[in-house]
Each structure stands twice: as C-alpha cells, then as structure tokens.
Write a protein that holds these residues in place. Structure first.
Motif, PDB file in Angstrom:
ATOM      1  N   LEU A 108       0.852  -1.197   0.000  1.00  0.00           N
ATOM      2  CA  LEU A 108       0.000   0.000   0.000  1.00  0.00           C
ATOM      3  C   LEU A 108       0.888   1.247   0.000  1.00  0.00           C
ATOM      4  O   LEU A 108       1.155   1.826   1.044  1.00  0.00           O
ATOM      5  N   THR A 109       1.321   1.644  -1.145  1.00  0.00           N
ATOM      6  CA  THR A 109       2.162   2.844  -1.226  1.00  0.00           C
ATOM      7  C   THR A 109       1.288   4.079  -0.984  1.00  0.00           C
ATOM      8  O   THR A 109       0.059   4.013  -1.101  1.00  0.00           O
ATOM      9  N   ASP A 110       1.940   5.203  -0.684  1.00  0.00           N
ATOM     10  CA  ASP A 110       1.185   6.448  -0.463  1.00  0.00           C
ATOM     11  C   ASP A 110       0.335   6.765  -1.693  1.00  0.00           C
ATOM     12  O   ASP A 110      -0.821   7.170  -1.580  1.00  0.00           O
ATOM     13  N   GLU A 111       0.936   6.561  -2.879  1.00  0.00           N
ATOM     14  CA  GLU A 111       0.231   6.887  -4.138  1.00  0.00           C
ATOM     15  C   GLU A 111      -1.024   6.029  -4.271  1.00  0.00           C
ATOM     16  O   GLU A 111      -2.081   6.508  -4.651  1.00  0.00           O
ATOM     17  N   LEU A 112      -0.870   4.730  -3.948  1.00  0.00           N
ATOM     18  CA  LEU A 112      -2.003   3.818  -4.097  1.00  0.00           C
ATOM     19  C   LEU A 112      -3.122   4.197  -3.121  1.00  0.00           C
ATOM     20  O   LEU A 112      -4.305   4.254  -3.494  1.00  0.00           O
ATOM     21  N   LEU A 113      -2.730   4.489  -1.876  1.00  0.00           N
ATOM     22  CA  LEU A 113      -3.739   4.879  -0.878  1.00  0.00           C
ATOM     23  C   LEU A 113      -4.479   6.129  -1.328  1.00  0.00           C
ATOM     24  O   LEU A 113      -5.699   6.222  -1.216  1.00  0.00           O
ATOM     25  N   MET A 114      -3.713   7.098  -1.850  1.00  0.00           N
ATOM     26  CA  MET A 114      -4.357   8.354  -2.277  1.00  0.00           C
ATOM     27  C   MET A 114      -5.268   8.113  -3.462  1.00  0.00           C
ATOM     28  O   MET A 114      -6.301   8.754  -3.595  1.00  0.00           O
ATOM     29  N   ARG A 115      -4.866   7.179  -4.318  1.00  0.00           N
ATOM     30  CA  ARG A 115      -5.709   6.891  -5.491  1.00  0.00           C
ATOM     31  C   ARG A 115      -7.005   6.219  -5.026  1.00  0.00           C
ATOM     32  O   ARG A 115      -8.088   6.591  -5.437  1.00  0.00           O
ATOM     33  N   TRP A 116      -6.873   5.235  -4.135  1.00  0.00           N
ATOM     34  CA  TRP A 116      -8.058   4.529  -3.643  1.00  0.00           C
ATOM     35  C   TRP A 116      -9.012   5.467  -2.917  1.00  0.00           C
ATOM     36  O   TRP A 116     -10.228   5.318  -3.001  1.00  0.00           O
ATOM     37  N   LEU A 117      -8.422   6.406  -2.174  1.00  0.00           N
ATOM     38  CA  LEU A 117      -9.257   7.269  -1.327  1.00  0.00           C
ATOM     39  C   LEU A 117      -9.474   8.637  -1.949  1.00  0.00           C
ATOM     40  O   LEU A 117      -9.778   9.598  -1.256  1.00  0.00           O
ATOM     41  N   ARG A 118      -9.325   8.692  -3.278  1.00  0.00           N
ATOM     42  CA  ARG A 118      -9.334   9.985  -3.956  1.00  0.00           C
ATOM     43  C   ARG A 118     -10.515  10.910  -3.601  1.00  0.00           C
ATOM     44  O   ARG A 118     -10.310  12.089  -3.311  1.00  0.00           O
ATOM     45  N   PRO A 119     -11.766  10.410  -3.569  1.00  0.00           N
ATOM     46  CA  PRO A 119     -12.868  11.336  -3.266  1.00  0.00           C
ATOM     47  C   PRO A 119     -12.677  12.045  -1.916  1.00  0.00           C
ATOM     48  O   PRO A 119     -12.908  13.240  -1.793  1.00  0.00           O
ATOM     49  N   LEU A 120     -12.208  11.284  -0.921  1.00  0.00           N
ATOM     50  CA  LEU A 120     -12.030  11.873   0.417  1.00  0.00           C
ATOM     51  C   LEU A 120     -10.814  12.797   0.453  1.00  0.00           C
ATOM     52  O   LEU A 120     -10.857  13.886   1.027  1.00  0.00           O
ATOM     53  N   VAL A 121      -9.726  12.346  -0.187  1.00  0.00           N
ATOM     54  CA  VAL A 121      -8.492  13.154  -0.204  1.00  0.00           C
ATOM     55  C   VAL A 121      -8.770  14.494  -0.883  1.00  0.00           C
ATOM     56  O   VAL A 121      -8.337  15.552  -0.425  1.00  0.00           O
ATOM     57  N   GLN A 122      -9.528  14.431  -1.971  1.00  0.00           N
ATOM     58  CA  GLN A 122      -9.820  15.660  -2.717  1.00  0.00           C
ATOM     59  C   GLN A 122     -10.640  16.645  -1.870  1.00  0.00           C
ATOM     60  O   GLN A 122     -10.355  17.835  -1.870  1.00  0.00           O
ATOM     61  N   VAL A 123     -11.607  16.130  -1.141  1.00  0.00           N
ATOM     62  CA  VAL A 123     -12.429  17.017  -0.302  1.00  0.00           C
ATOM     63  C   VAL A 123     -11.547  17.745   0.717  1.00  0.00           C
ATOM     64  O   VAL A 123     -11.609  18.965   0.851  1.00  0.00           O
ATOM     65  N   VAL A 124     -10.698  17.006   1.418  1.00  0.00           N
ATOM     66  CA  VAL A 124      -9.899  17.674   2.471  1.00  0.00           C
ATOM     67  C   VAL A 124      -8.842  18.590   1.867  1.00  0.00           C
ATOM     68  O   VAL A 124      -8.544  19.649   2.395  1.00  0.00           O
ATOM     69  N   ASN A 125      -8.321  18.177   0.725  1.00  0.00           N
ATOM     70  CA  ASN A 125      -7.250  18.968   0.117  1.00  0.00           C
ATOM     71  C   ASN A 125      -7.766  20.323  -0.368  1.00  0.00           C
ATOM     72  O   ASN A 125      -7.096  21.328  -0.275  1.00  0.00           O
ATOM     73  N   GLN A 126      -9.004  20.326  -0.861  1.00  0.00           N
ATOM     74  CA  GLN A 126      -9.531  21.564  -1.436  1.00  0.00           C
ATOM     75  C   GLN A 126     -10.229  22.458  -0.418  1.00  0.00           C
ATOM     76  O   GLN A 126     -10.407  23.645  -0.658  1.00  0.00           O
ATOM     77  N   SER A 127     -10.606  21.889   0.730  1.00  0.00           N
ATOM     78  CA  SER A 127     -11.403  22.687   1.672  1.00  0.00           C
ATOM     79  C   SER A 127     -10.527  23.613   2.516  1.00  0.00           C
ATOM     80  O   SER A 127      -9.525  23.181   3.090  1.00  0.00           O
ATOM     81  N   GLN A 128     -10.949  24.866   2.607  1.00  0.00           N
ATOM     82  CA  GLN A 128     -10.220  25.822   3.444  1.00  0.00           C
ATOM     83  C   GLN A 128     -10.570  25.644   4.919  1.00  0.00           C
ATOM     84  O   GLN A 128      -9.949  26.248   5.779  1.00  0.00           O
ATOM     85  N   LYS A 129     -11.587  24.824   5.189  1.00  0.00           N
ATOM     86  CA  LYS A 129     -11.989  24.616   6.576  1.00  0.00           C
ATOM     87  C   LYS A 129     -11.064  23.609   7.273  1.00  0.00           C
ATOM     88  O   LYS A 129     -11.085  23.480   8.480  1.00  0.00           O
ATOM     89  N   VAL A 130     -10.271  22.864   6.473  1.00  0.00           N
ATOM     90  CA  VAL A 130      -9.467  21.785   7.058  1.00  0.00           C
ATOM     91  C   VAL A 130      -8.091  22.294   7.489  1.00  0.00           C
ATOM     92  O   VAL A 130      -7.337  22.826   6.686  1.00  0.00           O
ATOM     93  N   PHE A 131      -7.807  22.106   8.777  1.00  0.00           N
ATOM     94  CA  PHE A 131      -6.531  22.550   9.333  1.00  0.00           C
ATOM     95  C   PHE A 131      -5.446  21.505   9.049  1.00  0.00           C
ATOM     96  O   PHE A 131      -4.447  21.780   8.414  1.00  0.00           O
ATOM     97  N   SER A 132      -5.659  20.275   9.529  1.00  0.00           N
ATOM     98  CA  SER A 132      -4.705  19.211   9.193  1.00  0.00           C
ATOM     99  C   SER A 132      -5.458  17.960   8.779  1.00  0.00           C
ATOM    100  O   SER A 132      -6.625  17.762   9.170  1.00  0.00           O
TER     101      SER A 132
END
Ligand code: GTP
Ligand code: MG
Length: 330
Positions: free
Chosen positions: A208-232
């Motif tokens: 489970l490389t970082d890339e693979l995890l991010m690909r699998w979890l893309r919908p969730l990763v994208q939400v947190v990455n784009q939201s200004q409400k997310v601190f960490s």
C-alpha cells in the motif's frame, strides 16, 4: 451525593475552558464500533508516557466501559459486532495528573444513517440524519472511514468500496460546508480492516504505497485537500482485530452482502488504533487552540498539544500526512 455535586461543579469550571468534538463518519460494517472498542481496551484510562491520560469522567463510567468490554469481547468472538442503532453521547477527559485539561465529546456513529436515509425516509430517520450532519459540522476532528474490498473479494465488494467512498466524501463535504471558520477542523481519513487484505504490517506497508492509498481514497483526499476549513489531515490505515486474527462469517459471504468477520482469538491485537486516537486528540485540539483567546487557555492547550505530540512521536505508527496548518502537502 453532596460531594459528587460539588465535584461536578468544580469539574465543570475546569471543563468550560477547553472542549472539543469528534465524529466518525462511515457506512455500516466499516468497523467504527471495533475501533472504539480497541480504544476502550487499549487506550482509555491508561496513562500515556507524557503523563497525560485519556479517560472516563468518573469511576462509574470506567466501570460501565469495562462491563461493555466484557460483552463486546464475547460478541467479537462469536458473531462479530452487532450493528449500532443508538447515537448515544460519550464524554471523555484528557487529564494531566488528576487535573482535567480538556474534554472530548463524541457520539456513537450509526452507519445505517448514511446508506438508509433518502428524502422519503421517516421522521425518525431524518432526525438521525440531521443529528449526524449537525454534529459533524460542529466537530474539531472528523474521522471519515472506509473498509477496502477484501482479498479475493467480488466485483460487488469493489463497487461497494467505491460507493462508500463517494457517499462518505459527500457527507464530509456537506459537514465542511456548514463548518465554522477557515481551518476549523482536522480530518483523519481512516482505512479500516486492513487485515482483510494483508497478513502483516510489512506486507501492508510494502504494497500500500502512499500513491495507491491516495488513489483509492481519492474522493475523500480531494475534499480535504480543497477545503479551506481543514486545518490538518492524514490517511491512517488500521486494523481493529489485528493480523491473521479474524475469519469471515460464512452466512454473510453467501448472501453477497458486506462480509462480516469474527475474531478467531478471544482478544484482538489492534494495529495503529491507539496512534489514530492520539492523532485525533492532537489534531482535534489544534483548531481549538485557534479558537481560544485568553493567554491561560492558549497555554493549557499548547501544553497538552506538546505532550500528545511527544506521545505520538514515540509510538510506532503509520500515517500519511495530507495537510498541515492549512497547507496541502500533496
Ligand atoms: N477482519 C476484520 N473485521 C472487522 C474489523 N473491525 C470490524 N470488523 C467486523 O466488521 C463488521 C462490522 O464491524 P463494526 O465495528 O460493527 O462496524 P460499524 O462501522 O460499527 O457498523 P455499524 O454499527 O453498522 O454502523 C463486524 O462483523 C466486525 O466483527 C477489523 O479490523 N478486521
Ligand atoms: Mg457500530
């Protein structure tokens, strides 16, 4: 009783200082109750090396949790955990020696709310739905969770995984839309039940490389990455049962529904669940730190954050950071 009453007033005075909320978000059978059970078994009321203790608010609650644990051990070993139906409240304390420095509020999460609610649902179901979204939009730490399709799983399992990802991401983005200010919450994206895919941590970490995890979890990763409400934010892979410690329950394989598991052994050996709790406490407190203005409050949160950081640093763990202090790392 008088003693308890005055104790409660005193506690409330301290508690009023720092309170923070956490909410898990996942569909049914993702493993929320199993993770909470791992916390009860291995983290609640057990002192951390820094001197902090994350625990129950009084001996009665400590006793209730121990009684609950005895029941849950039998459940996990016989037929797997029973689905949650009551979003009951829980309140825990973070103590430095015997002093309460922060209080965590959370509610049991009902997966059925996500997959069961539509505009045609009953009033009671819509009430549960509103409750979940309300709590999520007021949480300083959100834990969206998904379980991967198991090894050798069917096409239905893969489809279910993609649908879970989409639905949980929608609940997450809706909660964030109604969330307070910029950088007002942290998000731990939890991959549960890793043991249904891998036999060991080594195997999981090499495949489970970082890339693979991010690909699998893309919908969730994208939400947190784009939201200004997310601190960490981070991805945190877990197994609440531990490696080679579970077996599928045959009746659930046959029906094509989500496969349920029971513990082979009486005891789970959870993987990465205590680090998940420490990550959640630490990163849930960071946005609270921004909310508090008095120097005294800031100093108190900052001391706890420092201690939690040191506890997490000294505990072997696996997390893939996505955001820190509002800045994307990917
Ligand atoms: N193999 C394996 N099975 C697990 C793990 N965690 C939970 N399970 C099993 O997965 C099923 C669902 O687990 P729960 O913890 O009840 O899931 P939940 O998310 O609380 O589900 P709801 O209460 O219905 O929302 C049960 O059969 C559990 O025994 C895990 O880490 N590994
Ligand atoms: Mg549950």
């Amino acid at each position: 009783m008088k003693f308890l009453k005055s104790l409660k007033t005193k506690q409330r005075q301290i508690i009023d200082k720092i309170q923070f909320n956490m909410q898990m978000i996942a569909t049914g059978a993702t493993g929320k109750t199993a993770i909470q059970t791992a916390w009860f078994e291995h983290a609640v009321d057990i002192p951390l090396p820094s001197g902090l203790t994350f625990g129950t608010e009084d001996p009665m609650m400590a006793n209730e949790i121990l009684q609950d644990l005895r029941r849950r051990r039998i459940e996990a070993h016989s037929g797997g955990y029973i689905t949650s139906q009551d979003a009951y409240k829980m309140r825990f304390e973070l103590c430095d020696a015997e002093n309460v420095v922060a209080e965590l509020h959370t509610n049991e999460a009902i997966g059925q709310v996500l997959t069961g609610t539509t505009s045609g649902s009953s009033e009671q179901e819509l009430h549960e739905y509103d409750g979940l979204l309300n709590r999520a939009s007021n949480s300083h730490a959100l834990l969206p969770m998904v379980a991967p399709p198991p090894l050798g799983g069917s096409q239905d399992d893969e489809l279910r995984f993609m649908e879970d990802n989409r639905l949980v991401a929608k609940y997450l983005s809706t909660a964030l839309r109604h969330h307070g200010d910029r950088a007002s919450c942290s998000v731990g994206i939890v991959m549960t039940k890793l043991d249904t895919l891998f036999d060991s941590e080594e195997e999981a970490r090499s495949e489970l490389t970082d890339e693979l995890l991010m690909r699998w979890l893309r919908p969730l990763v994208q939400v947190v990455n784009q939201s200004q409400k997310v601190f960490s934010a981070a991805i945190i892979p877990t197994s609440a049962f531990g490696w080679q410690n579970a077996e599928p329950i045959p009746s659930t394989i046959e029906t094509g529904a989500t496969t349920m598991y029971r513990l082979k052994d009486r005891y789970a050996e959870p993987y990465n669940t205590t680090p998940l709790l420490l990550w959640t406490l630490l990163n849930g407190l960071l946005p609270v730190q921004l909310e508090h203005t008095s120097a005294e409050q800031e100093a108190a949160v900052s001391r706890v954050v420092h201690m939690l950081d040191s506890d997490l640093e000294h505990m072997p763990h696996w997390s893939i950071p996505i955001k820190e202090a509002g800045r994307s790392l990917i």
